[in-house]
Design a protein around this motif. Structure first.
Motif, PDB file in Angstrom:
ATOM      1  N   GLY A   1     -37.473  77.081  42.323  1.00 18.49           N
ATOM      2  CA  GLY A   1     -36.262  77.005  43.130  1.00 18.49           C
ATOM      3  C   GLY A   1     -34.991  77.370  42.403  1.00 18.49           C
ATOM      4  O   GLY A   1     -33.916  77.411  43.005  1.00 18.49           O
TER       5      GLY A   1
ATOM      6  N   SER B   1     -25.274  76.172  46.981  1.00 15.89           N
ATOM      7  CA  SER B   1     -26.307  75.140  46.924  1.00 15.89           C
ATOM      8  C   SER B   1     -27.643  75.741  46.514  1.00 15.89           C
ATOM      9  O   SER B   1     -27.911  76.925  46.762  1.00 15.89           O
ATOM     10  CB  SER B   1     -26.474  74.467  48.294  1.00 15.89           C
ATOM     11  OG  SER B   1     -25.286  73.827  48.703  1.00 15.89           O
TER      12      SER B   1
ATOM     13  N   ARG C   1     -31.966  74.182  46.041  1.00 18.07           N
ATOM     14  CA  ARG C   1     -32.884  73.047  46.049  1.00 18.07           C
ATOM     15  C   ARG C   1     -34.027  73.339  45.093  1.00 18.07           C
ATOM     16  O   ARG C   1     -34.748  74.334  45.278  1.00 18.07           O
ATOM     17  CB  ARG C   1     -33.435  72.761  47.440  1.00 18.07           C
ATOM     18  CG  ARG C   1     -34.236  71.457  47.467  1.00 18.07           C
ATOM     19  CD  ARG C   1     -34.724  71.082  48.845  1.00 18.07           C
ATOM     20  NE  ARG C   1     -35.914  71.824  49.239  1.00 18.07           N
ATOM     21  CZ  ARG C   1     -36.769  71.410  50.179  1.00 18.07           C
ATOM     22  NH1 ARG C   1     -36.560  70.259  50.797  1.00 18.07           N
ATOM     23  NH2 ARG C   1     -37.811  72.159  50.493  1.00 18.07           N
TER      24      ARG C   1
ATOM     25  N   SER D   1     -37.635  72.286  43.338  1.00 21.57           N
ATOM     26  CA  SER D   1     -38.865  71.551  43.658  1.00 21.57           C
ATOM     27  C   SER D   1     -39.687  71.389  42.389  1.00 21.57           C
ATOM     28  O   SER D   1     -39.637  72.229  41.488  1.00 21.57           O
ATOM     29  CB  SER D   1     -39.690  72.303  44.706  1.00 21.57           C
ATOM     30  OG  SER D   1     -38.969  72.453  45.906  1.00 21.57           O
TER      31      SER D   1
ATOM     32  N   PHE E   1     -25.504  66.000  43.877  1.00 21.57           N
ATOM     33  CA  PHE E   1     -26.946  66.192  43.781  1.00 21.57           C
ATOM     34  C   PHE E   1     -27.668  65.016  44.440  1.00 21.57           C
ATOM     35  O   PHE E   1     -27.206  63.876  44.354  1.00 21.57           O
ATOM     36  CB  PHE E   1     -27.391  66.276  42.323  1.00 21.57           C
ATOM     37  CG  PHE E   1     -26.945  67.507  41.573  1.00 21.57           C
ATOM     38  CD1 PHE E   1     -26.025  68.403  42.117  1.00 21.57           C
ATOM     39  CD2 PHE E   1     -27.448  67.781  40.315  1.00 21.57           C
ATOM     40  CE1 PHE E   1     -25.621  69.531  41.429  1.00 21.57           C
ATOM     41  CE2 PHE E   1     -27.063  68.901  39.603  1.00 21.57           C
ATOM     42  CZ  PHE E   1     -26.143  69.774  40.165  1.00 21.57           C
ATOM     43  N   THR E   2     -28.828  65.318  45.041  1.00 16.71           N
ATOM     44  CA  THR E   2     -29.647  64.279  45.650  1.00 16.71           C
ATOM     45  C   THR E   2     -31.095  64.461  45.223  1.00 16.71           C
ATOM     46  O   THR E   2     -31.665  65.542  45.405  1.00 16.71           O
ATOM     47  CB  THR E   2     -29.560  64.334  47.180  1.00 16.71           C
ATOM     48  OG1 THR E   2     -28.196  64.189  47.585  1.00 16.71           O
ATOM     49  CG2 THR E   2     -30.393  63.214  47.802  1.00 16.71           C
TER      50      THR E   2
ATOM     51  N   SER F   1     -35.086  63.351  45.639  1.00 19.64           N
ATOM     52  CA  SER F   1     -35.983  62.770  46.635  1.00 19.64           C
ATOM     53  C   SER F   1     -37.412  63.141  46.258  1.00 19.64           C
ATOM     54  O   SER F   1     -37.634  64.023  45.429  1.00 19.64           O
ATOM     55  CB  SER F   1     -35.645  63.259  48.039  1.00 19.64           C
ATOM     56  OG  SER F   1     -35.787  64.672  48.133  1.00 19.64           O
TER      57      SER F   1
ATOM     58  N   TYR G   1     -37.925  66.681  44.591  1.00 19.44           N
ATOM     59  CA  TYR G   1     -36.871  67.620  44.944  1.00 19.44           C
ATOM     60  C   TYR G   1     -35.550  67.244  44.259  1.00 19.44           C
ATOM     61  O   TYR G   1     -35.305  66.090  43.952  1.00 19.44           O
ATOM     62  CB  TYR G   1     -36.631  67.633  46.452  1.00 19.44           C
ATOM     63  CG  TYR G   1     -37.813  68.051  47.273  1.00 19.44           C
ATOM     64  CD1 TYR G   1     -38.584  67.101  47.942  1.00 19.44           C
ATOM     65  CD2 TYR G   1     -38.162  69.384  47.400  1.00 19.44           C
ATOM     66  CE1 TYR G   1     -39.676  67.477  48.707  1.00 19.44           C
ATOM     67  CE2 TYR G   1     -39.253  69.778  48.161  1.00 19.44           C
ATOM     68  CZ  TYR G   1     -40.003  68.816  48.806  1.00 19.44           C
ATOM     69  OH  TYR G   1     -41.079  69.203  49.566  1.00 19.44           O
TER      70      TYR G   1
ATOM     71  N   GLN H   1     -31.755  68.393  45.477  1.00 20.76           N
ATOM     72  CA  GLN H   1     -30.808  69.152  46.284  1.00 20.76           C
ATOM     73  C   GLN H   1     -29.486  69.190  45.542  1.00 20.76           C
ATOM     74  O   GLN H   1     -28.919  68.131  45.241  1.00 20.76           O
ATOM     75  CB  GLN H   1     -30.638  68.520  47.658  1.00 20.76           C
ATOM     76  CG  GLN H   1     -29.619  69.217  48.541  1.00 20.76           C
ATOM     77  CD  GLN H   1     -30.050  70.622  48.943  1.00 20.76           C
ATOM     78  OE1 GLN H   1     -31.197  70.859  49.288  1.00 20.76           O
ATOM     79  NE2 GLN H   1     -29.117  71.567  48.882  1.00 20.76           N
ATOM     80  N   MET H   2     -29.007  70.387  45.266  1.00 20.12           N
ATOM     81  CA  MET H   2     -27.773  70.548  44.499  1.00 20.12           C
ATOM     82  C   MET H   2     -26.735  71.254  45.360  1.00 20.12           C
ATOM     83  O   MET H   2     -26.935  72.398  45.779  1.00 20.12           O
ATOM     84  CB  MET H   2     -28.043  71.357  43.228  1.00 20.12           C
ATOM     85  CG  MET H   2     -29.152  70.773  42.370  1.00 20.12           C
ATOM     86  SD  MET H   2     -29.345  71.639  40.797  1.00 20.12           S
ATOM     87  CE  MET H   2     -29.884  73.249  41.369  1.00 20.12           C
ATOM     88  N   ASN H   3     -25.641  70.562  45.637  1.00 20.50           N
ATOM     89  CA  ASN H   3     -24.561  71.107  46.454  1.00 20.50           C
ATOM     90  C   ASN H   3     -23.289  71.235  45.621  1.00 20.50           C
ATOM     91  O   ASN H   3     -23.147  70.595  44.579  1.00 20.50           O
ATOM     92  CB  ASN H   3     -24.307  70.203  47.654  1.00 20.50           C
ATOM     93  CG  ASN H   3     -25.498  70.103  48.573  1.00 20.50           C
ATOM     94  OD1 ASN H   3     -26.267  71.052  48.730  1.00 20.50           O
ATOM     95  ND2 ASN H   3     -25.662  68.946  49.211  1.00 20.50           N
TER      96      ASN H   3
END
Length: 125
Positions: A8, A17, A19, A21, A67-68, A70, A79, A81-83
């Protein structure tokens, strides 16, 4: 033995952004906690985000709110998630795993037993 494979990464402009994995293979019967780290050239490996077996999370101040982390336990995928990415987020990103949870020092690299090979993230201004 747990094996991890990240994907990713890529190049993105500032404000964009991505994401990441991390697929877990050769699953262990022990429950495991996981984390994301990154390492920029000439810098130490930096812990970014942790998720425990109960999905409790911890974030570094540098990525909190952007960042999140999960996990999908059924698919055995982690995962990130980078915004709102910034040029200073440019680095090689690694996922890591260890048996059971950590009560403290969750973002310390030495506390993890298994590592992926890394995926490059480049953010241009």
């Amino acid at each position: 033995q747990v094996q991890l494979l990240e994907s990713g990464g890529g190049s993105v402009q500032a404000g964009g952004s991505l994401r990441l994995s991390c697929v877990v293979s050769r699953y262990t019967t022990n429950p495991y906690s996981m984390a994301w780290f990154r390492q920029a050239p000439g810098k130490e490996r930096e812990g970014l985000a942790y998720i425990g077996t109960d999905s409790q999370t911890t974030y570094a101040d540098s990525v909190k709110g952007r960042f999140t982390i999960s996990r999908d336990n059924a698919k055995k995928i982690l995962y990130l998630q980078m915004n709102n990415l910034k040029p200073e987020d440019t680095a090689v990103y690694y996922c890591a795993a260890r048996p059971f949870d950590l009560a403290y020092n969750r973002l310390v690299a030495g506390n993890y037993d298994y590592w992926g090979q890394g995926t490059q993230v480049t953010v241009s201004s």
